[in-house]
Design a protein around this motif. Structure first.
Motif, mmCIF file in Angstrom:
data_model
loop_
_atom_site.group_PDB
_atom_site.id
_atom_site.type_symbol
_atom_site.label_atom_id
_atom_site.label_comp_id
_atom_site.label_asym_id
_atom_site.label_seq_id
_atom_site.Cartn_x
_atom_site.Cartn_y
_atom_site.Cartn_z
ATOM 1 N N PHE A 166 0.833 -1.198 0.000
ATOM 2 C CA PHE A 166 0.000 0.000 0.000
ATOM 3 C C PHE A 166 0.870 1.251 0.000
ATOM 4 C CE2 PHE A 166 -2.466 3.327 2.081
ATOM 5 C CZ PHE A 166 -3.652 3.280 1.371
ATOM 6 N N GLN B 30 0.944 4.273 -2.797
ATOM 7 C CA GLN B 30 0.738 5.668 -2.434
ATOM 8 C C GLN B 30 1.924 6.547 -2.851
ATOM 9 O OE1 GLN B 30 0.083 6.318 1.750
ATOM 10 N NE2 GLN B 30 -1.986 7.029 1.356
ATOM 11 N N LEU C 232 0.064 -1.657 -10.676
ATOM 12 C CA LEU C 232 0.488 -0.755 -9.603
ATOM 13 C C LEU C 232 2.000 -0.754 -9.417
ATOM 14 C CD1 LEU C 232 -2.311 -1.706 -7.062
ATOM 15 C CD2 LEU C 232 -2.087 0.450 -8.288
ATOM 16 N N LEU D 50 3.776 -3.265 -8.301
ATOM 17 C CA LEU D 50 4.186 -4.050 -7.128
ATOM 18 C C LEU D 50 4.879 -5.352 -7.525
ATOM 19 C CD1 LEU D 50 1.085 -3.556 -4.824
ATOM 20 C CD2 LEU D 50 3.260 -2.350 -4.791
ATOM 21 N N ARG E 149 -0.039 8.777 -8.797
ATOM 22 C CA ARG E 149 -0.298 8.059 -7.547
ATOM 23 C C ARG E 149 -1.482 8.636 -6.776
ATOM 24 N NH1 ARG E 149 2.200 3.335 -7.900
ATOM 25 N NH2 ARG E 149 4.425 3.473 -8.299
ATOM 26 N N TYR F 84 -6.272 1.816 -3.366
ATOM 27 C CA TYR F 84 -5.904 0.396 -3.442
ATOM 28 C C TYR F 84 -6.434 -0.352 -2.230
ATOM 29 C CZ TYR F 84 -2.687 -3.671 -3.614
ATOM 30 O OH TYR F 84 -2.147 -4.924 -3.645
ATOM 31 N N PRO G 39 -5.756 -3.997 -0.928
ATOM 32 C CA PRO G 39 -5.067 -5.273 -1.137
ATOM 33 C C PRO G 39 -5.862 -6.429 -0.548
ATOM 34 C CG PRO G 39 -3.815 -3.808 0.338
ATOM 35 C CD PRO G 39 -5.159 -3.203 0.135
ATOM 36 N N SER H 216 -2.764 -10.081 3.152
ATOM 37 C CA SER H 216 -1.430 -9.581 2.815
ATOM 38 C C SER H 216 -0.751 -8.868 3.979
ATOM 39 C CB SER H 216 -1.511 -8.638 1.613
ATOM 40 O OG SER H 216 -2.278 -7.493 1.946
ATOM 41 N N VAL H 217 -1.453 -8.628 5.079
ATOM 42 C CA VAL H 217 -0.806 -7.928 6.206
ATOM 43 C C VAL H 217 -0.968 -8.728 7.498
ATOM 44 C CG1 VAL H 217 -1.220 -5.668 5.179
ATOM 45 C CG2 VAL H 217 -2.830 -6.570 6.857
ATOM 46 N N GLY I 202 -4.593 5.990 4.597
ATOM 47 C CA GLY I 202 -5.084 6.429 3.296
ATOM 48 C C GLY I 202 -4.812 7.911 3.043
ATOM 49 N N TYR J 18 -2.037 9.503 4.166
ATOM 50 C CA TYR J 18 -0.602 9.819 4.242
ATOM 51 C C TYR J 18 -0.087 10.490 2.973
ATOM 52 C CZ TYR J 18 0.094 7.025 8.518
ATOM 53 O OH TYR J 18 0.066 6.534 9.788
ATOM 54 N N GLY J 19 -0.587 10.037 1.804
ATOM 55 C CA GLY J 19 -0.131 10.626 0.554
ATOM 56 C C GLY J 19 -0.436 12.117 0.502
ATOM 57 N N PHE K 1 -10.036 -1.960 5.415
ATOM 58 C CA PHE K 1 -9.226 -1.771 4.202
ATOM 59 C C PHE K 1 -9.968 -0.920 3.169
ATOM 60 C CE2 PHE K 1 -5.582 -5.044 3.596
ATOM 61 C CZ PHE K 1 -4.894 -4.420 4.617
ATOM 62 N N ARG L 158 -9.930 2.634 4.205
ATOM 63 C CA ARG L 158 -8.624 3.248 3.950
ATOM 64 C C ARG L 158 -8.534 3.722 2.504
ATOM 65 N NH1 ARG L 158 -3.053 -0.162 4.387
ATOM 66 N NH2 ARG L 158 -4.082 -1.276 2.696
ATOM 67 N N GLN M 112 -8.416 7.699 0.660
ATOM 68 C CA GLN M 112 -7.472 8.177 -0.355
ATOM 69 C C GLN M 112 -8.128 9.164 -1.317
ATOM 70 O OE1 GLN M 112 -5.994 3.964 -1.433
ATOM 71 N NE2 GLN M 112 -4.184 5.241 -1.713
#
Lengths: 401, 271
Positions: free
Chosen positions: A187, A191, B71, B73, B92, B97, B99, B103-104, B119, B121-122, B167, B170, B174
């Motif tokens: 993630f 971002q 993406l 990844l 971006r 996204y 996931p 995955s976590v 979400g 932070y960007g 999720f 989040r 964004q």
């Protein structure tokens, strides 16, 4: 004898036993603080063992740097040169782990095991070679393996303190970035955060803590300063800011108490003493932390079983089935039964237990997917777990027709 | 490839996109291989704007890989991915996204609100802490998935469906134009399924584009407007009414994909 040792300990702990030992103790505490802070994210990013490979891989670099210093004709061992050598070979070890994981089918733990032991073996061989040379100052090299606070000069202790404070400050600045990196790197990448660079910063901070800890704690055990404080702190909290602070405090306390102890007992290797103090904090946390500790968990489990048994016995009595043994004794103590029959208080409790059981069974039959994950179904009073309208709905559905 | 789509309605378009501008997502010649085995083969796709798009295909068809390769990844062997006409790395801010839940590590020491705040932070940028305004935005996103009451709860104490909704929240936080979701309906309870579906419809109504890996063939036509049938290659794409046909589905799911003769020869060489 004991008295004088106690006085001495008190003087060192309170920084009153001369400037030098005060500086050493403060420097070691700062090292512990940085270890706990950086280690928190290392642990969460699952990189703790990588830093163990890193610290073991510093030994050949230290030995080579010593030889280079001797060849250049430096009069005695030069600490900056030795630490530069440590960083260089530590980084080479780190890159080897990464290359092995990426380009072969080895898993990371095998790669770590291989690099750690081979680099350390190489370092031990080089040290033996150095021992047999006619050079001065080689005796001091051994302290890098197991650590010795006494070897720390004032200037070094101050430098350690400053660097450790810098590492902790870097973590504070990058707190949000490191949090998303450790929780969900995919993630974070989507971002737009440079995940590779952030990982590099984290490993760089781990390298810094390792290298400034080499002299004090020694390269075998320095990884413990990165792992044990956050692992112990994890028992106390579920929040990352609190976890980081708790790990820093546990690390600093370990460094402070450990350096004091090793000043009192100069025959013991300082690194081992510091790590054992940290281990003591871990043990205390593991046993006695309120929410996640072993004792709390056992108490919770015991209370759960007792509540379950009590409720079951109460509903049995309500249905006219006799109850015997320790449960009956318990119910008597609670004042729920007298002479084998329910008291008024027992009657009320039994009615409540029966209602709870009826509603829980209805709920599990009709809405199994809605069960809150944290609820002890069948034990927790249903009104305290489910919203009121759900309870009313269950009342209607389970009403005897 | 040209695609005629409806003019977006209430969509707040990004500055770059005119009403009929570049598609939200355009994939050209995307090929991904793991250990020399192709997982995605020469995928071309242009997503219509403001649609709910399901990526459908059997296990191992490369559905998740498609999203992850778009993406960046997972590394791709060849191909380009553009978002609203520009390389994805420069867009971006426009991407959300979700996931896969597995995955976590859900034992991670964060609350539901902390995760949703990620979400934001960007938008917050380097070094700055999460401000009250961003926390409120995160809480609002939690409200939209019916999880506001669980904001303070450590994420490991939530049920699987609740974790999925966190999720999703989040991604909502964004405030993206184009969403990638990897199996948001997988293994969730009925309440979560309804919540996820409601969010998809809200996003659709707001003119956002959602690309969603989906495993349940029964619900594709109910939940989505468009489908991309994938089995290493693109088998079919278009409105669900046109592509969710027995014939196309059996070509997607029936054993090996049926490549055109030329592609088959290339594939045989590659493997």
């Amino acid at each position: 004898m004991i008295d004088s040792m106690f006085d001495e300990a008190l003087r060192i702990l309170t920084f009153r036993s001369g400037f030098n030992s005060a500086v050493v103790v403060a420097g070691t505490a700062a090292l512990g603080l940085a270890g706990g802070t950086v280690g928190t994210f290392l642990l969460l990013r699952r990189r703790a063992l990588v830093s163990d490979a890193l610290s073991h891989a510093t030994l050949p670099g230290i030995a080579v740097a010593f030889l280079v210093g001797a060849a250049l004709g430096l009069p005695e061992r030069s600490l900056p040169l030795l630490l530069a050598g440590a960083v260089a070979s530590g980084v080479v070890g780190l890159l080897t782990v990464q290359a092995l994981t990426r380009f072969t089918r080895l898993t990371e733990d095998s790669a770590i095991g291989a690099v750690l032991s081979v680099f350390f073996g190489l370092g031990v061989v080089l040290l033996s070679v150095i021992q047999n040379l006619e050079l001065g100052g080689q005796a001091g090299l051994k302290t890098f393996i197991l650590g010795q606070t006494a070897a720390m000069a004032q200037g070094e202790a101050i430098a350690i303190g400053l660097l450790a404070a810098g590492a902790a400050l870097a973590v504070a600045l990058l707190f949000k970035e490191l949090r998303v990196l450790a929780f969900d790197p995919g993630f974070a990448a989507v971002q737009g955060w440079p995940v590779g660079a952030l990982d590099l910063v984290l490993m760089g901070l781990a390298t810094l803590v390792t290298v400034i800890g080499l002299q004090t704690v020694g390269l075998i055990l320095v990884v413990a300063l990165l792992i044990i404080p956050p692992a112990a702190a994890r028992f106390w909290t579920d929040r990352l800011p609190a976890l980081t602070v708790a790990a820093a405090v546990i690390g600093a306390l370990s460094g402070w108490l450990g350096a004091t102890l090793s000043a009192l007992l100069p025959k013991l290797p300082a690194g081992a003493v510091i790590v054992l103090v940290a281990g003591g904090f871990f043990l205390l946390s593991f046993l006695f932390a309120p929410a996640r500790g072993l004792v709390a968990a056992a108490l919770r489990q015991g209370r759960l079983r007792l509540t379950f048994a009590e409720r079951r016995a109460l509903t049995d009595l309500l249905d006219g089935r006799p109850v015997e043994g320790s449960v009956a004794l318990w119910l008597r103590l609670r004042g729920y039964i007298r002479d084998g029959a329910l008291t008024p208080a027992g009657q009320t409790a039994a009615q409540a237990a029966a209602r709870d059981r009826r509603l829980w069974e209805r709920f599990l039959a009709d809405y199994p997917a809605l069960l809150p994950a944290h609820a002890n179904w069948g034990v927790d009073p249903i009104d305290s777990v489910l919203p009121g309208d759900m309870v009313r709905l269950l009342e209607e559905r389970s009403a005897p027709s | 490839m040209q695609y005629l789509w409806r003019t977006p309605g209430s969509r707040t378009a990004p500055e770059e996109a005119s009403p009929i501008g570049p598609p939200p997502l355009e994939i050209r010649g995307l090929t991904v291989a793991y250990h020399r085995r192709p997982v995605l083969w020469n995928v071309d796709y242009a997503a219509p704007p403001g649609g709910l798009i399901a990526v459908v295909g059997p296990n191992g068809a490369g559905k998740s890989t498609l999203i992850k390769a778009c993406l960046g990844l997972v590394p791709s062997v060849s191909g380009t991915v553009e978002v609203f006409g520009r390389p994805i790395a420069r867009q971006r801010r426009l991407i959300g996204y979700v996931p896969q839940r597995e995955s976590v590590d859900w034992d991670f020491p964060v609350s539901a609100l902390d995760v949703v705040a990620m979400g934001r932070y960007g938008k917050i940028g380097w070094f700055r802490p999460v401000t009250r305004a961003h926390k409120e935005a995160a809480l609002h996103a939690l409200e939209r998935v019916g999880m506001a009451d669980f904001a303070k709860r450590q994420i490991g104490q939530l049920s699987g469906g609740q974790q999925q909704r966190v999720f999703l929240a989040r991604a909502l936080a964004q405030e993206a134009q184009l969403y990638f979701m990897d199996e948001p309906f997988a293994g969730v309870d009925a309440a979560t399924e309804r919540a996820v579906l409601q969010v998809l419809r809200d996003l659709d109504a707001a003119g956002r584009t959602v690309i969603c890996v989906h495993h349940d063939l029964q619900t594709v036509s109910d939940y989505f407007d468009h489908a991309l049938l994938l089995n290493t290659r693109v088998v079919a794409q278009g409105p669900v009414a046109r592509v969710m046909t027995p014939d196309l589905l059996s070509r997607t799911y029936g054993g090996r994909p049926m490549p055109a003769p030329a592609a088959a020869a290339e594939e045989a060489e590659a493997s």
